[in-house]
Design an enzyme around this catalytic site. Structure first.
Site, PDB file in Angstrom:
ATOM      1  N   LYS A 176      -0.287   0.069  -3.804  1.00  0.00           N
ATOM      2  CA  LYS A 176       0.236  -1.152  -3.036  1.00  0.00           C
ATOM      3  C   LYS A 176      -0.274  -2.332  -3.418  1.00  0.00           C
ATOM      4  O   LYS A 176       0.521  -3.349  -3.594  1.00  0.00           O
ATOM      5  CB  LYS A 176      -0.230  -0.502  -1.464  1.00  0.00           C
ATOM      6  CG  LYS A 176       0.211  -1.634  -0.561  1.00  0.00           C
ATOM      7  CD  LYS A 176      -0.492  -1.481   0.811  1.00  0.00           C
ATOM      8  CE  LYS A 176      -1.693  -2.176   0.937  1.00  0.00           C
ATOM      9  NZ  LYS A 176      -2.345  -2.292   2.110  1.00  0.00           N
ATOM     10  N   ASP A 195       3.130  -0.847   2.766  1.00  0.00           N
ATOM     11  CA  ASP A 195       2.052  -1.045   3.813  1.00  0.00           C
ATOM     12  C   ASP A 195       2.465  -0.180   5.093  1.00  0.00           C
ATOM     13  O   ASP A 195       3.633   0.359   5.115  1.00  0.00           O
ATOM     14  CB  ASP A 195       1.958  -2.572   3.802  1.00  0.00           C
ATOM     15  CG  ASP A 195       2.995  -2.908   4.562  1.00  0.00           C
ATOM     16  OD1 ASP A 195       3.812  -2.751   4.775  1.00  0.00           O
ATOM     17  OD2 ASP A 195       2.603  -4.223   5.261  1.00  0.00           O
TER      18      ASP A 195
END
Ligand code: SF4
Length: 279
Positions: A176, A195
């Site tokens: 991420k 996310d």
């Protein structure tokens, strides 16, 4: 965004008379299992159109979603304030389990106090902890930031690496964070940022049925054109902040409403699919 109608009680079945829409104005046509508005009867015949005909990841539907996101969020980018790849990396590490606004309150003073990656590399985690305490999980975050700084200075000549394999070797950096830095700073579409917002909205929109971020990312990478991976991530993150919030999403104001079949919609003019759940 224009508003103007008070949502009535949502129709769990999708039956909903007089389906005026506040946000969309001239509203795009629905796809798949949608129904028409006005006082018309449902536009599909359940007896003749089987649910198998509905393909949530069909190219036409994905394209429609992307076009509506483009219209809604044409120029969005990362909300974390930064002036370099290093600052973005630090801000992204600090943003885990924390609101971006909170991180943006912390980083200006942090980077004034420690302007370079070498400054961070010379600290101990304990020295950094008071400066990042308010972002939460400050012990782990301090360890990650200092560890990343040391490795960048030692192994990468003081420069944040711009290759996925290399950036993933930094302490505290998983896909991420890597995708945020590579996509936002280096303009490299190496993956999709998954996310909490992308996780929730991808499931609500039935772009994935997975719950694991790595699998969600793989699903999204298969159906979204590579050149849109970073922009799509930012658009969905903004959508998650503005409209498709976790609890009580603002479906009556959402231009995606008539192509969204999420089970937890608060307003619906289309069928709601019980498997289209945010988690
Ligand atoms: S219609 Fe509701 S659940 Fe669907 S994307 Fe929009 S805000 Fe989210």
């Amino acid at each position: 965004m224009p508003r103007g109608i008070t949502p009535r009680r949502p129709a769990r079945t999708g039956r909903h008379e007089g389906t005026g829409h506040a946000a969309a104005g001239k509203r795009p046509a629905a796809l798949g299992t949608s129904r028409t508005g006005g006082d018309a009867r449902p536009s599909i015949d359940r007896g003749t159109r089987s649910k198998k005909a509905y393909a949530p990841t069909a190219p036409a539907r994905v394209k429609e979603i992307l076009q509506r996101l483009d219209a809604l969020y044409p120029d969005v980018t990362c909300a974390l304030h930064h002036n370099s790849a290093w600052e973005l990396l630090v801000a992204t590490i600090l943003s885990a389990q924390s609101a971006d606004v909170r991180v943006n309150m912390v980083t200006p003073e942090l980077f004034r106090k420690y302007p370079t990656v070498q400054d961070f590399a010379g600290l101990t985690p304990e020295q950094l902890q008071p400066d990042v305490r308010s972002t939460g999980f400050f012990r782990n975050k301090s360890k990650s930031v200092i560890g990343a700084a040391k490795k960048i200075v030692t192994d990468f000549g003081g420069q944040v690496p711009d290759q996925m394999e290399q950036i993933l070797t930094l302490p505290g950096v998983a896909r991420k964070t890597a995708n945020v830095v590579l996509g936002t700073w280096f303009h490299k579409n190496e993956g999709v940022v998954v996310d909490t917002h992308v996780h929730r909205i991808s499931r609500r929109l039935e772009l994935t049925r997975n719950d694991d971020p790595k699998k969600i990312e793989q699903d999204l990478m298969k159906i979204i054109p590579r050149e849109k991976w970073t922009l799509f991530s930012h658009q969905v993150i903004w959508h998650g902040r503005k409209l498709c919030i976790a609890r009580r999403p603002k479906c009556a104001d959402c231009p995606l409403e008539n192509i969204c079949h999420a089970a937890d919609k608060t307003w619906s003019t289309v069928e709601m699919h019980k498997n289209a759940l945010s988690s």
